[in-house]
Design an enzyme around this catalytic site. Sequence first.
Site, PDB file in Angstrom:
ATOM      1  CE  LYS A   1      -1.252   4.067   2.917  1.00  0.00           C
ATOM      2  NZ  LYS A   1      -1.427   2.808   3.734  1.00  0.00           N
TER       3      LYS A   1
ATOM      4  CB  SER B   1      -4.144   1.765   3.957  1.00  0.00           C
ATOM      5  OG  SER B   1      -3.444   1.421   3.056  1.00  0.00           O
TER       6      SER B   1
ATOM      7  CB  SER C   1      -0.745   0.106   1.424  1.00  0.00           C
ATOM      8  OG  SER C   1      -2.055  -0.895   0.999  1.00  0.00           O
TER       9      SER C   1
ATOM     10  CE  LYS D   1      -4.142   1.591  -0.718  1.00  0.00           C
ATOM     11  NZ  LYS D   1      -4.472   0.856   0.197  1.00  0.00           N
TER      12      LYS D   1
END
Length: 460
Positions: free
Chosen positions: A257, A126, A69, A72
């Site tokens: 992140k 997320s 993720s 992203k």
Amino acid sequence: MKKIMSVLITIWILTLFFFMFTDFASKKAEAGSTSDVPSVQAKGAILIEQQTGKILYAKNKQQRLYPASTTKILTALIALENSRPDEVVTVGEEINILSSDGSKAQLHVGEEIAIEDLLRGLMLPSGNDAANVIAVNIARKVSKNNSLGVEEALGYFADLMNQRARKAGAKNSHFINPHGFHDGNHYTTAYDLARIAKDAMKNSLFRKIVKTENYKMDSWSSAGNSVRENGYRVWENTNELINKDSSSYFPYATGIKTGHTTPAGHCLVSSASANGLDLIAVVLNTTPACQWSDSTSLLKYGLENFQHMQLLKAGQEVTTIKILNPSGDDSGKLKALAAKNFTDIFRANDIPEIEKNFIWDKNLFKKVQGEEVQLLAPLAKGQEIGKVVYALRGKTLVESALVADRNVTSNNLLKNIIGNRSFSLFYWVAGLVAVDLLVRKFKFKKYKRKLRKKWRRKRL
């Protein structure tokens, strides 16, 4: 005799051990004068400074790994560059094609949501659903084709991702989807991900969102990663470095992140700011605990051992030079100004060793007593008079031309006319014009005399 030899041998052995021990102790103390380079468990890792992009630590920085993720970050960057934060989009069927075991922001088909809130749903809990909504809407907008189907739009957005990644300097990455759910052809490197994050952190809204601990917005949803709390949908940031209640909290952290899939392991792109330093750390494929400890170790290492320093600023005084032959009303000193900017990141213990050396234009300077030099007037403002060179342990860091901060006139008028670039062109042109006028005047007088003689002959 044997006893004496035995004593001497014992003393020699003890002395040898003493010096070995003291040498080891001194080396250990020297190594401990700054924080040791961190031991990182992640398969791939990197630490860079945001403003310069300088690499402060790297481990397998170009090894291809799965980003999960952390993908992203790129999705958010493309959304920010191709839409307004207050732009409202409608959630479509693209959220229904996601795997049920992926993280979600619990969006609903038909829900209208601003891009800014959609980005929060993407980066905090997320949300894979938020990623798909962004991808489909941005693809249709950029392609100027609102009839693009979901799969077609997702493919178009993947192309945008790869283009934007290359623009950021990520040359060993390939992205298939906007959320990072595992695909064998969806990969990156620690270096590439740091470059992408560096570009994203230039955006003020992105920085604000990734630093947010939690966010509440009106919602009818109460499932999954969203918790219904007094009529609000609550999104919690998965990054424990910025969670004040977490044991992994790092007070200087500013983002960014998390990511996790079984093939990717645990991943984290983190950032921290302190003492004029802005750092980005990337750890890929590590353990649940080490994603925090690896990242914290890297960020601490950077903050404790490096320093942001501007060696040159264009137009700023670097040194002052004495003038050998100034005019009577001159101060006798000239400021030498840097012609360019230079900022870099240095190890704190290297800074005292940085040397500054000057190389002067031999035609403009004269040695006066030993090594002291003085400037020979006249000079023009902005004229190059030499250069400054900064070096560290014999290696040149940067060099810049040095220019005069003002006009300098000599105590010799002729030198001012001949030597000063700002005046010489004017004087030479004026002189040529004057000479030309004198020649023309002389020729005109000579021509008039001829006419008079000719006229007199005719009268006679």
